[in-house]
Design an enzyme around this catalytic site. Structure first.
Site, short mmCIF file in Angstrom:
data_model
loop_
_atom_site.label_atom_id
_atom_site.label_comp_id
_atom_site.label_asym_id
_atom_site.label_seq_id
_atom_site.Cartn_x
_atom_site.Cartn_y
_atom_site.Cartn_z
N ASP A 74 0.85 -1.19 0.00
CA ASP A 74 0.00 0.00 0.00
C ASP A 74 0.88 1.24 0.00
O ASP A 74 2.10 1.14 0.15
CB ASP A 74 -0.94 0.00 1.21
CG ASP A 74 -0.23 -0.45 2.47
OD1 ASP A 74 0.95 -0.05 2.68
OD2 ASP A 74 -0.83 -1.18 3.27
N ASP A 76 1.46 5.03 1.63
CA ASP A 76 1.10 5.93 2.72
C ASP A 76 1.67 7.32 2.46
O ASP A 76 2.78 7.47 1.95
CB ASP A 76 1.66 5.41 4.05
CG ASP A 76 1.01 4.09 4.44
OD1 ASP A 76 -0.18 3.90 4.15
OD2 ASP A 76 1.71 3.24 5.04
N ASP A 156 9.68 3.40 13.56
CA ASP A 156 10.40 2.31 14.20
C ASP A 156 11.81 2.10 13.62
O ASP A 156 12.80 2.32 14.31
CB ASP A 156 9.57 1.01 14.20
CG ASP A 156 8.93 0.66 12.86
OD1 ASP A 156 9.22 1.34 11.86
OD2 ASP A 156 8.15 -0.31 12.82
P1 ATP Z 1 4.13 -3.29 5.25
O1 ATP Z 1 2.86 -2.50 5.10
O2 ATP Z 1 4.79 -3.67 3.98
O3 ATP Z 1 4.01 -4.42 6.19
P2 ATP Z 1 5.05 -0.84 6.44
O4 ATP Z 1 6.43 -0.35 6.73
O5 ATP Z 1 4.20 -0.04 5.52
O6 ATP Z 1 5.20 -2.32 5.95
P3 ATP Z 1 2.98 -0.49 8.38
O7 ATP Z 1 2.64 -1.37 9.53
O8 ATP Z 1 2.01 -0.34 7.27
O9 ATP Z 1 4.37 -1.02 7.83
O10 ATP Z 1 3.35 0.93 9.01
C1 ATP Z 1 3.60 2.06 8.18
C2 ATP Z 1 4.73 2.89 8.78
O11 ATP Z 1 4.37 3.37 10.07
C3 ATP Z 1 6.03 2.11 8.99
O12 ATP Z 1 6.82 2.10 7.84
C4 ATP Z 1 6.66 2.85 10.14
O13 ATP Z 1 7.34 4.00 9.67
C5 ATP Z 1 5.47 3.33 10.96
N1 ATP Z 1 5.14 2.39 12.06
C6 ATP Z 1 4.25 1.36 12.01
N2 ATP Z 1 4.18 0.72 13.18
C7 ATP Z 1 5.04 1.33 14.02
C8 ATP Z 1 5.41 1.14 15.38
N3 ATP Z 1 4.89 0.14 16.11
N4 ATP Z 1 6.32 1.99 15.91
C9 ATP Z 1 6.85 3.00 15.17
N5 ATP Z 1 6.54 3.21 13.89
C10 ATP Z 1 5.65 2.41 13.30
MG MG Z 2 2.14 -0.36 5.03
#
Ligand code: ATP
Ligand code: MG
Length: 460
Positions: A74, A76, A156
């Site tokens: 996705d 963001d 994170d």
């Molecule tokens: P994917 O969607 O491919 O699993 P993603 O990096 O997009 O990976 P998401 O869970 O969608 O992960 O979160 C989006 C963003 O929000 C992350 O890239 C990170 O920067 C931030 N984020 C998400 N969860 C946390 C957390 N628990 N602590 C700190 N930052 C977070």
């Molecule tokens: Mg994501």
């Protein structure tokens, strides 16, 4: 493989990573990203917000994945505009969430999530005494709006804190994320222990990204995990259910499992299975790994996977010990297996809130294991018509692949499905009286001193 995942490098830059206030700017031409690779809806949103005078970037997983040549799940957007200001710009926008407001902008079935820059509170004495965990298990420090720099620092991992501006085609890097992408390393921003204490789920996210991206976990990021792993017990079970699905339905479940066990994160998630892993290591490990290898393969082939089958496999090795304990208190074998199954699922749901729509089929898959050996008369054909037959049969093959002795039952059912009606009648006739036994999970042969341990445990 594991060794490679945990390899560590010395930090490239001396001094604390998290104090960086000016970003490294990587201009177009110095990186591989192109605006056209990103969702045109997401790019359109960024342009619109920038034209309205706000800062806006693509951020997180989509920037990281594109740099690695992976198709993002996705897209963001992060912006300086408040949720209300974002909504005012778009007709198709909806504010969601109460405490942390986000905006979802809808384009048919495609949804782009737009988040306002947020900050961590600066950690003062007072904060650390009064901070509490919210309903998701995070410490309430990041619920205020902030600047772009602050938004980068509260994320994170360094690789998740990259901001891409599709208009100038520049990347802003506040945490040396590009360096870590090049060196294939998962590294927490800031002090690892503190960041895990704020949100213990980050330990699971480190494993998830390491497995998904085939990255190593940087030394200081991996170091505190074993000690802090039990903090996962404080995380609400509903959030852990979501995270567990992401861990095991990522297409990299087998390696994820190895890492979870190695980092002692498996125990707080699946306490009973973890006990089975100690008690009967070869069988338990083989059964779970085989189930996860199959799951990964199905995902690769685009076939559907059901979480029920996955949980049925993860928990199955914990059943015999429980059934045995109940038997040693005087319960007959079949009710003991039933009761053990019931208790096991109820206990597991305390940790991971598996919804009813999955716990019911877990029980059906398990019950099927008691019925598959009973084939006489019309029973075999009735089983074939059962909507759970396929899952039950697959589960039987899984048990056999882990070394359970079933006297060729899996092969019998494989043949039976291939036969015509008269051949089937012959197969049933040939069974004679051989289809009685085989109720429930069999207790595996154990060494005398292990048997003693189990008996002692049951007496407690
Ligand atoms: P994917 O969607 O491919 O699993 P993603 O990096 O997009 O990976 P998401 O869970 O969608 O992960 O979160 C989006 C963003 O929000 C992350 O890239 C990170 O920067 C931030 N984020 C998400 N969860 C946390 C957390 N628990 N602590 C700190 N930052 C977070
Ligand atoms: Mg994501």
């Amino acid at each position: 493989m594991l060794k490679k995942l945990f390899q560590s490098f010395r930090p490239p830059v001396r001094g604390p990573h998290h104090k960086r206030t000016t970003p490294e700017v990587i201009n177009s031409g110095q990186h591989s990203l192109q605006r056209g690779q990103f969702s045109r809806h997401a790019v359109g949103i960024v342009e619109r917000l920038q034209n309205a005078g706000y800062q806006a970037y693509l951020v997180g997983g989509c920037v990281r994945d594109q740099l690695l040549g992976i198709t993002p799940k996705d897209f963001d957007v992060a912006t300086s505009a408040t949720p209300e200001q974002v909504r005012a710009e778009f007709r198709n926008a909806r504010i969601i969430g109460r405490r942390f407001k986000l905006v979802h902008i809808h384009f048919g079935r495609d949804i782009i999530e737009v988040a306002t820059f947020r900050a961590n509170h600066s950690e003062t004495e007072e904060d650390s005494h009064t901070s509490s965990r919210n309903e998701s298990g995070r410490i309430l420090r990041d619920n205020v709006y902030g600047t772009l720099e602050e938004d980068a620092q509260r994320r994170d991992f360094t690789i998740n804190a990259l901001y891409y501006d599709p208009v100038s085609e520049r990347i802003l890097d506040y945490a040396n994320g590009v360096h870590d992408i090049r060196n294939r390393l998962i590294r927490l921003i800031g002090d690892p222990t503190q960041r895990y204490q704020e949100d213990p789920v980050r330990m699971l996210r480190a494993v998830r990204f390491a497995a998904k991206l085939n990255f190593g976990i940087e030394k200081h990021t991996v170091q505190p995990i074993r000690e802090l792993a039990s903090m996962l017990r404080e995380i609400p079970s509903a959030r852990l259910f979501e995270e567990t699905l992401k861990l095991f339905l990522s297409g990299h479940a087998a390696i994820t499992f190895e890492m979870l066990v190695d980092l002692q994160l498996f125990e707080p998630l699946f306490p009973a299975s973890s006990e089975a892993l100690e008690d009967n290591p070869t069988y338990t490990h083989t059964l779970i790994s085989q189930a996860l290898i199959n799951t990964d393969l199905r995902i690769k082939q685009g076939k559907p996977v059901t979480p029920a089958f996955l949980f049925a496999a993860l928990l199955w090795p914990a059943l015999p010990l429980r059934a045995l304990r109940l038997q040693s208190r005087g319960m007959p074998p079949i009710p003991a297996v039933q009761e053990a199954a019931h208790e096991l699922i109820a206990e597991q749901c305390q940790r991971i809130a598996i919804p009813k729509r999955f716990t019911i089929p877990i029980r059906e898959i398990w019950d099927m294991q008691e019925r598959l050996p009973r084939r006489s008369g019309k029973r075999a054909d009735q089983l074939l018509d059962n909507p759970r037959f396929r899952a039950g049969y697959d589960f039987l093959l899984l048990r056999e692949s882990a070394g359970e002795e079933t006297e060729g039952l899996g092969q019998w059912w494989t043949d039976y499905q291939d036969c015509n009606d008269s051949q089937r009648r012959d197969m049933i006739r040939e069974l004679g009286g051989r289809d009685e036994g085989g109720a429930g999970p069999r207790k595996r042969k154990r060494s005398p001193n292990k048997r003693k341990r189990a008996d002692n445990a049951a007496d407690e």
